[in-house]
Design an enzyme around this catalytic site. Sequence first.
Site, mmCIF file in Angstrom:
data_model
loop_
_atom_site.group_PDB
_atom_site.id
_atom_site.type_symbol
_atom_site.label_atom_id
_atom_site.label_comp_id
_atom_site.label_asym_id
_atom_site.label_seq_id
_atom_site.Cartn_x
_atom_site.Cartn_y
_atom_site.Cartn_z
ATOM 1 N N GLY A 65 0.823 -1.201 0.000
ATOM 2 C CA GLY A 65 0.000 0.000 0.000
ATOM 3 C C GLY A 65 0.860 1.255 0.000
ATOM 4 O O GLY A 65 2.080 1.195 0.089
ATOM 5 N N GLY A 113 -0.316 -5.160 0.585
ATOM 6 C CA GLY A 113 -1.549 -4.979 -0.160
ATOM 7 C C GLY A 113 -1.600 -5.753 -1.454
ATOM 8 O O GLY A 113 -2.682 -6.119 -1.933
ATOM 9 N N GLU A 136 5.096 -6.539 7.811
ATOM 10 C CA GLU A 136 4.492 -5.442 8.562
ATOM 11 C C GLU A 136 4.971 -5.307 10.000
ATOM 12 O O GLU A 136 4.972 -4.196 10.552
ATOM 13 C CB GLU A 136 2.960 -5.574 8.533
ATOM 14 C CG GLU A 136 2.327 -5.249 7.195
ATOM 15 C CD GLU A 136 2.358 -6.389 6.195
ATOM 16 O OE1 GLU A 136 1.858 -6.209 5.071
ATOM 17 O OE2 GLU A 136 2.888 -7.478 6.527
ATOM 18 N N ASP A 144 -2.023 -7.630 7.474
ATOM 19 C CA ASP A 144 -3.467 -7.477 7.323
ATOM 20 C C ASP A 144 -3.928 -7.964 5.948
ATOM 21 O O ASP A 144 -3.449 -8.982 5.486
ATOM 22 C CB ASP A 144 -3.862 -6.024 7.599
ATOM 23 C CG ASP A 144 -3.240 -5.037 6.622
ATOM 24 O OD1 ASP A 144 -2.185 -5.344 6.033
ATOM 25 O OD2 ASP A 144 -3.810 -3.943 6.446
#
Length: 352
Positions: A65, A113, A136, A144
């Site tokens: 992301g 992402g 992350e 996530d």
Amino acid sequence: MTDKIEFTQIGDWGVITLQNEKALNALDWDMAKAMRAQLMKWASDKSIKAILVRGAGDRAFCAGGDIRWLHETAKNDPAHASEFFREEYRNNSLIYHYPKPYVALIDGINMGGGVGISVHGDFRVAGDATLFAMPETGIGLFPDVGGGHFMPRLHDGVGLYYALTGARAKAADCMAAGIATHYTSDDQYADLEKALMAAKLGDHAHADIEAILDRFAGDPGHAPINDLRADIKRLFSDHDTLDGLMKALSDDNSAFAADTLKTLSRMSPTSMRITFEQMKRGGAFDFDEVMKMEFRVVRRIMEGNDFFEGVRAQILDKDRNPKWDPESLDAITDEDIAYYFNELGDAELILP
């Protein structure tokens, strides 16, 4: 609208091309919004039999992301920054439940992402340049985009290992772990794509696509993760707490355990505890329950310290010396972590 993502129809296919090449095809808010809107249109378009998603250039499928934007925005308005994740997670859920075959060509870097818009589809085709990671915990986040669903379901504790350590996986490891469904060598990759686009997909599109992928499938070679699998299974499986896992690593005299402890010592302690809890809960949740859980967590992380410090140290200043707060696992209580998983009231993620 955005020019960083392109949608075209080629034969029976809806083709999505990530065009943010300068940023390794990283997803921003506009790209996520546009992708979800187009996928919803194509879901009801009878002329579209299947979806293919690919990254422009030869370096990346999608490197994650837009972390810099999130860092700058969340400092001043964490609620607004969190809306990016709301759109992204809704897109992840749409892909997971998509009614038509979904193929991701994941040659090149595929992290964060990018994993969210590939791993939940039907087919993930690795190539010689494939490089997967969910890194992350090293920037004060957690794996996530549905990591809480697919990672606990990888065999032998491999998912938890990747989740906590951010370890990287090339094509052979992606195949061995179950992250990729197929491997095609780079000298065959363009021919594979042409064959897919030329295919006339009937009522059995999934089987038709699988037959083409199988025809172009190759051997990615030896998977280093298999050399570690016994150690990972022994040390990362069947722990009720992160403390139990850390003790197992500390008590073990293998080089693997020592290397893993060294890696984990660099990660955000808060992120590690969140990630362990995410994996534990996510293993028993359905996909949309995981996405709602992850949104609660990320919304609260945007109000904390470690994400901003992690991005500063790893991406902005690049001094690789983050000052985590709290700075040790021992300083974080179960109550501290439970807060991240509490419901958000009116701000809950609503799916679909």
